[in-house]
Design a protein around this motif. Structure first.
Motif, short mmCIF file in Angstrom:
data_model
loop_
_atom_site.label_atom_id
_atom_site.label_comp_id
_atom_site.label_asym_id
_atom_site.label_seq_id
_atom_site.Cartn_x
_atom_site.Cartn_y
_atom_site.Cartn_z
N GLN A 37 22.81 26.31 46.62
CA GLN A 37 22.19 27.59 46.95
C GLN A 37 23.06 28.34 47.95
O GLN A 37 23.34 27.83 49.03
N PRO A 43 18.39 28.95 43.89
CA PRO A 43 19.13 27.70 43.67
C PRO A 43 19.73 27.65 42.26
O PRO A 43 19.20 28.24 41.33
N TYR A 86 20.81 20.81 47.74
CA TYR A 86 19.52 20.13 47.78
C TYR A 86 19.45 19.09 46.67
O TYR A 86 19.86 19.34 45.53
N GLY A 97 6.96 16.85 42.20
CA GLY A 97 8.36 17.04 42.51
C GLY A 97 8.57 16.98 44.01
O GLY A 97 7.63 17.22 44.79
N VAL A 98 9.78 16.67 44.41
CA VAL A 98 10.09 16.61 45.84
C VAL A 98 11.56 16.98 46.02
O VAL A 98 12.41 16.65 45.18
N PHE A 99 11.84 17.69 47.12
CA PHE A 99 13.20 18.08 47.47
C PHE A 99 13.62 17.39 48.76
O PHE A 99 12.79 17.12 49.63
N GLY A 100 14.91 17.17 48.89
CA GLY A 100 15.47 16.79 50.17
C GLY A 100 15.53 18.01 51.08
O GLY A 100 15.33 19.15 50.64
N GLY A 101 15.79 17.77 52.36
CA GLY A 101 15.79 18.85 53.32
C GLY A 101 16.99 19.78 53.24
O GLY A 101 17.01 20.84 53.87
N GLY A 102 18.00 19.38 52.45
CA GLY A 102 19.17 20.23 52.26
C GLY A 102 20.34 19.85 53.17
O GLY A 102 20.13 19.37 54.29
N VAL B 37 8.20 26.97 43.22
CA VAL B 37 8.91 26.35 44.34
C VAL B 37 9.03 27.41 45.42
O VAL B 37 9.31 28.58 45.11
N GLN B 39 10.34 28.65 49.55
CA GLN B 39 11.34 28.43 50.61
C GLN B 39 10.99 29.32 51.79
O GLN B 39 11.12 30.55 51.71
N LYS B 43 14.51 27.83 55.91
CA LYS B 43 14.13 26.43 55.67
C LYS B 43 14.55 25.98 54.28
O LYS B 43 15.16 26.73 53.51
N GLY B 44 14.19 24.74 53.94
CA GLY B 44 14.55 24.17 52.66
C GLY B 44 13.56 24.48 51.56
O GLY B 44 12.57 25.20 51.76
N LEU B 45 13.84 23.93 50.39
CA LEU B 45 13.00 24.14 49.23
C LEU B 45 11.79 23.21 49.26
O LEU B 45 11.90 22.06 49.68
N TRP B 47 8.61 22.09 46.59
CA TRP B 47 7.89 22.20 45.34
C TRP B 47 6.42 22.47 45.63
O TRP B 47 5.83 21.86 46.54
#
Lengths: 108, 120
Positions: A37, A43, A86, A97-102, B37, B39, B43-45, B47
């Motif tokens: 991103q 993204p 990410y 679903g889940v994302f990491g903090g980047g 999703v 943001q 900050k981050g993404l 879901w």
């Protein structure tokens, strides 16, 4: 808090290789996917389903995994690779679903 | 060309409601898993929610009971109804096509997002 953990920032010299990691228990069961991103943009999927690249993504992007850790590797980083990255997968339940903090990648 | 276009964002007071829309072209929403999703600024993404082809829906813990995902097949559009909005819901909300094979979870097509600001 995220179920996937990433280092907040990583730097790499132009043309060198960099690895960005993502840790989480769900990665023992599910593959991670990776997104790039850039500021002000949505993204962009760069790796999916273990180590597949969508059309148009350079082959300098690759992925691997071991145990609870997934890694995105950029071989020969370019200036245009500077961005936030990410990881994403399923959570431990498998239904969310889940994302990491980047990770903010700086190309020096 | 496949495209997702979100709309409906804006400034909403805490406790208020808003409905976001995601109009699809080049793909059929009823034949795809579709997710939201978000943001938060800087900050981050995160879901938020998914709707499957069979109409099964899932929500993040942070929005369950307040947000509802739905779709209108005749308009090829996905919606996110947001109620009881809080300051922490302030974010850019993206619509994305969701690929959820048994071994992973990823989003291969994204809209440009719509900004929701919850503030008095």
């Amino acid at each position: 808090s995220s179920e996937l953990t990433q280092d907040p920032a990583v730097s790499v010299a132009l043309g060198q290789t960099v690895r960005i990691t993502c840790q989480g228990n769900s990665l023992r069961s599910y593959y991670a996917s990776w997104y790039q991103q850039k500021p002000g943009q949505a993204p962009l999927l760069v790796i999916y389903d273990k180590d597949n690249r969508p059309s148009g993504i350079p082959d300098r992007f690759s992925a691997s995994s071991s145990g609870n850790t997934a890694s995105l590797t950029i071989t020969g980083a370019q200036a245009e690779d500077e961005a936030d990255y990410y990881c994403n997968s399923r959570d431990s339940s498998g239904s969310h679903g889940v994302f990491g903090g980047g990770t903010k990648l700086t190309v020096l | 060309e496949v495209q997702l276009v979100e709309s409906g964002g804006g400034l909403i007071q805490p406790g208020g409601s808003q409905r976001l829309s995601c109009a699809a072209s080049g793909l059929t929403v009823s034949s795809n898993y579709m997710s939201w999703v978000r943001q938060a600024p800087g900050k981050g993404l995160e879901w938020v929610s998914v709707i499957y082809t069979g109409d099964t829906k899932y929500y993040a813990d942070s929005v369950r009971g307040r947000f509802t995902i739905s779709r209108d097949n005749s308009k090829n559009t996905v919606y996110l109804q947001m109620n009881s909005l809080r300051a922490e819901d302030t974010a850019v909300y993206y619509c994305a096509r969701d690929r959820a094979p048994p071994t992973s979870w990823y989003f291969d097509i994204w809209g440009r997002g719509t900004l929701v600001t919850v503030s008095s």
